[in-house]
Design a protein around this motif. Structure first.
Motif, PDB file in Angstrom:
ATOM      1  N   PRO A  89      13.580   1.616   8.296  1.00 16.48           N
ATOM      2  CA  PRO A  89      12.330   1.448   9.047  1.00 16.48           C
ATOM      3  C   PRO A  89      12.189   0.029   9.579  1.00 16.48           C
ATOM      4  O   PRO A  89      12.838  -0.904   9.101  1.00 16.48           O
ATOM      5  N   THR A  90      11.321  -0.122  10.568  1.00  9.54           N
ATOM      6  CA  THR A  90      11.096  -1.437  11.152  1.00  9.54           C
ATOM      7  C   THR A  90      10.337  -2.328  10.179  1.00  9.54           C
ATOM      8  O   THR A  90       9.689  -1.849   9.228  1.00  9.54           O
ATOM      9  N   ALA A  91      10.404  -3.637  10.436  1.00  8.75           N
ATOM     10  CA  ALA A  91       9.713  -4.590   9.562  1.00  8.75           C
ATOM     11  C   ALA A  91       8.204  -4.376   9.603  1.00  8.75           C
ATOM     12  O   ALA A  91       7.513  -4.513   8.591  1.00  8.75           O
ATOM     13  N   GLY A  92       7.695  -4.030  10.780  1.00  9.48           N
ATOM     14  CA  GLY A  92       6.254  -3.782  10.896  1.00  9.48           C
ATOM     15  C   GLY A  92       5.803  -2.592  10.083  1.00  9.48           C
ATOM     16  O   GLY A  92       4.750  -2.619   9.431  1.00  9.48           O
ATOM     17  N   LEU A  93       6.603  -1.519  10.085  1.00 11.04           N
ATOM     18  CA  LEU A  93       6.250  -0.322   9.314  1.00 11.04           C
ATOM     19  C   LEU A  93       6.295  -0.606   7.817  1.00 11.04           C
ATOM     20  O   LEU A  93       5.437  -0.137   7.058  1.00 11.04           O
ATOM     21  N   LEU A  94       7.275  -1.384   7.382  1.00 11.41           N
ATOM     22  CA  LEU A  94       7.343  -1.763   5.972  1.00 11.41           C
ATOM     23  C   LEU A  94       6.139  -2.622   5.579  1.00 11.41           C
ATOM     24  O   LEU A  94       5.553  -2.436   4.499  1.00 11.41           O
ATOM     25  N   PHE A  95       5.767  -3.537   6.460  1.00 10.89           N
ATOM     26  CA  PHE A  95       4.622  -4.403   6.175  1.00 10.89           C
ATOM     27  C   PHE A  95       3.336  -3.592   6.049  1.00 10.89           C
ATOM     28  O   PHE A  95       2.546  -3.792   5.112  1.00 10.89           O
ATOM     29  N   ILE A  96       3.115  -2.650   6.969  1.00  7.52           N
ATOM     30  CA  ILE A  96       1.918  -1.804   6.916  1.00  7.52           C
ATOM     31  C   ILE A  96       1.914  -0.963   5.639  1.00  7.52           C
ATOM     32  O   ILE A  96       0.894  -0.849   4.947  1.00  7.52           O
ATOM     33  N   SER A  97       3.049  -0.365   5.310  1.00  8.93           N
ATOM     34  CA  SER A  97       3.128   0.541   4.152  1.00  8.93           C
ATOM     35  C   SER A  97       2.893  -0.198   2.847  1.00  8.93           C
ATOM     36  O   SER A  97       2.137   0.268   1.978  1.00  8.93           O
ATOM     37  N   ARG A  98       3.521  -1.359   2.692  1.00  7.26           N
ATOM     38  CA  ARG A  98       3.394  -2.093   1.430  1.00  7.26           C
ATOM     39  C   ARG A  98       2.005  -2.692   1.282  1.00  7.26           C
ATOM     40  O   ARG A  98       1.439  -2.700   0.178  1.00  7.26           O
ATOM     41  N   GLY A  99       1.441  -3.192   2.364  1.00  5.40           N
ATOM     42  CA  GLY A  99       0.074  -3.699   2.297  1.00  5.40           C
ATOM     43  C   GLY A  99      -0.922  -2.597   1.994  1.00  5.40           C
ATOM     44  O   GLY A  99      -1.840  -2.762   1.177  1.00  5.40           O
ATOM     45  N   THR A 100      -0.736  -1.424   2.627  1.00  2.00           N
ATOM     46  CA  THR A 100      -1.614  -0.281   2.372  1.00  2.00           C
ATOM     47  C   THR A 100      -1.492   0.194   0.935  1.00  2.00           C
ATOM     48  O   THR A 100      -2.488   0.593   0.309  1.00  2.00           O
ATOM     49  N   ALA A 101      -0.275   0.165   0.388  1.00  2.79           N
ATOM     50  CA  ALA A 101      -0.064   0.594  -1.004  1.00  2.79           C
ATOM     51  C   ALA A 101      -0.873  -0.266  -1.963  1.00  2.79           C
ATOM     52  O   ALA A 101      -1.506   0.254  -2.905  1.00  2.79           O
ATOM     53  N   ILE A 102      -0.888  -1.558  -1.750  1.00  6.25           N
ATOM     54  CA  ILE A 102      -1.657  -2.460  -2.618  1.00  6.25           C
ATOM     55  C   ILE A 102      -3.153  -2.166  -2.501  1.00  6.25           C
ATOM     56  O   ILE A 102      -3.880  -2.115  -3.497  1.00  6.25           O
ATOM     57  N   LEU A 103      -3.632  -1.938  -1.266  1.00  8.00           N
ATOM     58  CA  LEU A 103      -5.049  -1.640  -1.058  1.00  8.00           C
ATOM     59  C   LEU A 103      -5.433  -0.308  -1.694  1.00  8.00           C
ATOM     60  O   LEU A 103      -6.540  -0.160  -2.246  1.00  8.00           O
ATOM     61  N   LEU A 104      -4.545   0.684  -1.628  1.00  7.07           N
ATOM     62  CA  LEU A 104      -4.841   1.988  -2.224  1.00  7.07           C
ATOM     63  C   LEU A 104      -4.931   1.900  -3.743  1.00  7.07           C
ATOM     64  O   LEU A 104      -5.756   2.601  -4.361  1.00  7.07           O
ATOM     65  N   LEU A 105      -4.099   1.077  -4.353  1.00  4.52           N
ATOM     66  CA  LEU A 105      -4.199   0.883  -5.804  1.00  4.52           C
ATOM     67  C   LEU A 105      -5.548   0.289  -6.173  1.00  4.52           C
ATOM     68  O   LEU A 105      -6.166   0.675  -7.182  1.00  4.52           O
ATOM     69  N   GLY A 106      -6.043  -0.645  -5.363  1.00 11.23           N
ATOM     70  CA  GLY A 106      -7.377  -1.192  -5.599  1.00 11.23           C
ATOM     71  C   GLY A 106      -8.461  -0.142  -5.435  1.00 11.23           C
ATOM     72  O   GLY A 106      -9.416  -0.093  -6.216  1.00 11.23           O
ATOM     73  N   ALA A 107      -8.317   0.720  -4.424  1.00  6.07           N
ATOM     74  CA  ALA A 107      -9.289   1.794  -4.214  1.00  6.07           C
ATOM     75  C   ALA A 107      -9.286   2.774  -5.383  1.00  6.07           C
ATOM     76  O   ALA A 107     -10.340   3.283  -5.784  1.00  6.07           O
ATOM     77  N   TYR A 108      -8.110   3.012  -5.957  1.00  7.62           N
ATOM     78  CA  TYR A 108      -8.042   3.927  -7.096  1.00  7.62           C
ATOM     79  C   TYR A 108      -8.749   3.345  -8.318  1.00  7.62           C
ATOM     80  O   TYR A 108      -9.449   4.065  -9.035  1.00  7.62           O
ATOM     81  N   CYS A 109      -8.562   2.057  -8.562  1.00  5.24           N
ATOM     82  CA  CYS A 109      -9.263   1.401  -9.674  1.00  5.24           C
ATOM     83  C   CYS A 109     -10.776   1.500  -9.482  1.00  5.24           C
ATOM     84  O   CYS A 109     -11.525   1.764 -10.439  1.00  5.24           O
TER      85      CYS A 109
END
Length: 437
Positions: A229-249
């Motif tokens: 995947p492109t660097a931009g897609l990786l950046f969006i996915s990894r940043g979103t993953a961190i935010l989703l973990l916060g939303a789950y907490c």
């Protein structure tokens, strides 16, 4: 007289020397140089914990654990999974035996978690169930991730969400509707959970929109964009993953602490049903705490091996028996991971306890989307596997329409067999579609 005084002085001196000798041989500090009271207390605590005083014995615990349900008959497939894998039997048999072995193991994993949470209190119990509630999906996902099968990871996660909100919830509404004309649940709490799933669905749409509509997202560096995947897609996915973990907490805190009243049965229900519901929520202690912990550890290890056998056989099984990998990931693997939840959710609906059914189905979907998927993205980041939140357009659309239908059906706080039939119909249509994808 002088002789008597001399004799008294000698006795006194001897007594003093004896006292000094005893004092010098005694430790300066309590427990110094000896096995003292403090160490004995710690040892006693460990022994008491292992013995499980005032708890079921180890024999009673494991007797219940192994013979507590008829589903454990399927444990015969556990040794068959190991034998078929190590003796290079037909890959179809390896896949089948490993598939069937994980079904009872997932049920045992849930049972050990419930028993271990009996004495841990509400907060720790919620945390424990959140951690191990989808342990099978996490283990299968990590096994596939480490072998580089990124599409299997993605499709199995999408499949787990669809399985919970369509298959399990549909079967529950259908079975409960055949026993009761109408089931009631707290629509406000259900809508709060469904709204969070909608948010998660939208966050999955964003990477797909980026990859499909923007010039940087359309750039490809190899024949298979999923593997590079492109660097931009990786950046969006990894940043979103961190935010989703916060939303789950935040969701866990919302459910357990700040707004727990939104997740209890509505007051309009029969008082007898409410009492039965509260009684059902309390797990009966049938295992000792230490025994439950050991059982949880052992089952997790066995599942890890069976999951590895299952994942390593997927590629060849799909090619040899003309089964699409998308169908295996979306339809078959989630059935393994959600086997215990299927039975429990349907049983609760048949007993007119829809609040528990909604918690099991919708809550498990939130765990998958907010905890398991982001966790796998971060693990992939650590082990240098480019897992992203970019699901193919077809999968994203299927997930979106499924969440939309579930939102509509949960809005009124009522359930009947026709709504269950709707959910099952949509799930079967999706299964047919993935069979030919």
């Amino acid at each position: 007289m002088a002789q008597a005084e001399r004799s008294k002085f000698v006795e006194s001196n001897a007594s003093y020397q004896s006292t000094m000798s005893s004092s010098e041989s005694a430790p300066l500090l309590e427990n110094g140089g000896h096995t003292g009271h403090r160490n004995l207390t710690f040892t006693r605590r460990v022994i008491n914990f292992m013995k499980g005083e005032s708890e079921p014995s180890w024999e009673e615990s494991f007797k219940f654990f192994i013979f507590g349900t008829w589903l454990n008959i399927l444990l015969v497939f556990v040794p068959l999974s190991f034998i078929s894998h190590n003796m290079d039997w037909d890959v179809g048999l390896v896949f089948l035996f490993s598939f069937m072995a994980i079904v009872p193991l997932s049920k045992l994993l849930g049972e050990a978690t419930d028993q271990l949470s009996v004495k841990l209190g509400e907060t720790m119990s919620g945390l424990l169930n959140a951690s191990f509630g989808n342990a099978v999906e996490i283990i299968i996902g990590v096994a596939a991730l480490l072998t580089g099968q990124l599409r299997i990871v993605q499709t199995s996660m999408i499949g787990s969400i669809l399985s919970n909100i369509l298959l399990v919830l549909g079967c529950s509404f259908l079975a409960g509707g055949l026993y009761h004309r109408e089931g009631l649940f707290n629509g406000t709490g259900a809508q709060a959970s469904a709204s969070l799933i909608t948010l998660l669905c939208i966050t999955f749409v964003v990477p797909a929109a980026y990859a499909s509509t923007t010039d940087p997202g359309k750039e490809t560096y190899c024949s298979n964009p999923d593997e590079c995947p492109t660097a931009g897609l990786l950046f969006i996915s990894r940043g979103t993953a961190i935010l989703l973990l916060g939303a789950y907490c935040a969701y866990i805190w919302f459910q357990l602490k700040s707004h727990p009243d939104l997740f209890v049965a509505p007051s309009s229900q029969n008082s007898d049903v409410a009492v039965a519901l509260s009684e059902t929520d309390e797990t009966e202690p049938r295992m000792g705490t230490a025994a439950a912990g050991v059982a949880l550890l052992l089952v997790t290890v066995v599942i890890a091996f069976c999951a590895e056998h299952l994942v390593t056989s997927i590629e060849e099984t799909a090619a040899r028996y003309s089964i699409t990998k998308a169908f295996i990931g979306v339809i078959l693997l989630p059935i393994v991971g959600n086997a215990a939840e299927h039975v429990t959710s349907v049983w609760m609906a048949m007993k007119n306890k829809y609040e528990l059914t909604i918690t099991i189905c919708v809550g498990s979907s939130i765990q998958i989307a907010c905890l398991v998927v982001p966790l796998l993205v971060i693990i992939g980041w650590i082990v240098n596997q480019p897992l992203t939140l970019y699901f193919h357009n077809f999968e994203t659309i299927v997930l979106f329409v499924s969440v939309f239908l579930v939102n509509l059906l949960l809005m009124d706080g009522k359930a009947n067999y026709l709504e269950g039939l709707m959910l099952l119909t949509l799930y079967l249509v999706i299964a047919l579609a993935f069979w030919v994808v």
